[in-house]
Design an enzyme around this catalytic site. Structure first.
Site, PDB file in Angstrom:
ATOM      1  N   ASP A 132       8.272   3.430   0.521  1.00 48.33           N
ATOM      2  CA  ASP A 132       7.263   2.419   0.092  1.00 48.33           C
ATOM      3  C   ASP A 132       7.716   1.148   1.306  1.00 48.33           C
ATOM      4  O   ASP A 132       8.541   0.651   2.287  1.00 48.33           O
ATOM      5  CB  ASP A 132       7.812   1.933  -0.931  1.00 48.33           C
ATOM      6  CG  ASP A 132       6.182   0.621  -1.747  1.00 48.33           C
ATOM      7  OD1 ASP A 132       5.858   0.960  -1.159  1.00 48.33           O
ATOM      8  OD2 ASP A 132       7.344   0.128  -2.110  1.00 48.33           O
TER       9      ASP A 132
ATOM     10  N   ASP B 229       5.784  -2.290   0.803  1.00 46.42           N
ATOM     11  CA  ASP B 229       5.817  -3.874  -0.031  1.00 46.42           C
ATOM     12  C   ASP B 229       7.040  -3.808  -1.919  1.00 46.42           C
ATOM     13  O   ASP B 229       6.891  -3.254  -1.631  1.00 46.42           O
ATOM     14  CB  ASP B 229       4.511  -4.122  -1.253  1.00 46.42           C
ATOM     15  CG  ASP B 229       3.643  -4.651  -0.172  1.00 46.42           C
ATOM     16  OD1 ASP B 229       3.611  -5.086   1.540  1.00 46.42           O
ATOM     17  OD2 ASP B 229       2.642  -4.386  -0.014  1.00 46.42           O
TER      18      ASP B 229
ATOM     19  N   ASP C 285      10.510   0.945  -5.489  1.00 50.15           N
ATOM     20  CA  ASP C 285      10.079   0.015  -5.653  1.00 50.15           C
ATOM     21  C   ASP C 285      10.287   0.213  -7.303  1.00 50.15           C
ATOM     22  O   ASP C 285       9.913  -1.159  -7.989  1.00 50.15           O
ATOM     23  CB  ASP C 285       9.950  -1.508  -4.893  1.00 50.15           C
ATOM     24  CG  ASP C 285       8.856  -1.820  -5.177  1.00 50.15           C
ATOM     25  OD1 ASP C 285       7.839  -1.308  -4.581  1.00 50.15           O
ATOM     26  OD2 ASP C 285       8.744  -2.700  -5.328  1.00 50.15           O
TER      27      ASP C 285
END
Length: 231
Positions: free
Chosen positions: A14, A16, A175
């Site tokens: 990922d 961001d 995240d």
């Protein structure tokens, strides 16, 4: 932690909250958008909590929280956000500690690397270039690369297809709950970083197969066998 004998060949990551702390860029753009509508800024943590499901969702949540719906048209707000974000993208945020060392170690050990993000390509490409992370990545699957975004598993499958590896040989690093849901749907393991934008409960509550203090810790988890997804 359970492992299986099939080696992992692809690491899907990922953007961001995992590679880059882009919240300062995003929050600033969102609050500039609100200012254009004559609305006061929202708290940093409030806007940061909306990151991860794509720009339309983030803008919608910001407008709702600011009490601007239905007076403000979503399409107008999204266009305004994009204009401001083009100015802030990569200017205020920073690469998380350990990311570059972790990517270099993974690449050196022969893993195929792809970034799979819900951020539009027009924003993801310059961010990866500005941060210098594009040099480590073979493939970018952005939020508008195909019709689906995470938590749909198709972006993960698409990334593996572009890397010419079986999806079953991939591992996702993210995240948020969006990443966990996408990995589970794709049937692959998922590791979450302890930093990032997991939300109020934190990453420990999301049921990942492993938690990482830093991307530097990932190669050791993938050697000699890949992580097995939780049952």
């Amino acid at each position: 932690m359970a492992t299986v004998s099939m080696p992992c060949t692809a690491v899907l990551i990922d953007l961001d909250g995992t590679l880059v702390d882009s919240a300062p860029d995003i929050v600033e753009a969102a609050n500039r958008m609100l200012a254009d509508f004559g609305s006061p800024a929202l708290p940093f943590d409030t806007v940061a909590g909306f990151i991860g499901r794509g720009v339309p969702n983030l803008v919608r949540r910001v407008l709702e929280t600011a009490g601007l719906t239905p007076r403000v048209e979503a399409a107008e707000a999204v266009a305004m956000f994009h204009r401001h974000y083009a100015e802030t993208n990569g200017r205020l945020g920073s690469v998380f500690p350990g990311v570059e060392a972790g990517l270099e170690a993974l690449r050196r050990q022969g893993y195929r690397l792809a970034c799979v993000t819900n951020k539009p390509r027009a924003l993801a490409v310059p961010l990866l270039a500005l941060t210098g992370l594009s040099q480590y990545l073979e493939v970018l699957v952005a939020g508008d690369s195909i019709a689906q975004m995470k938590p749909d598993p198709e972006p993960l499958r698409h990334a593996c297809n572009l890397l010419d590896v079986d999806t079953a040989q991939g591992v996702l690093v993210g995240d948020s709950a969006v990443d966990v849901a996408a990995a589970r749907a794709a049937g692959i393991p998922v590791c979450l970083v302890r930093y990032g934008y997991a939300g109020p409960g934190g990453p420990a509550a999301l049921g990942a197969d492993a938690l990482l203090d830093s991307l530097e810790a990932l190669p050791a988890l993938l050697t000699p066998a890949r992580l097995a997804p939780a049952a």
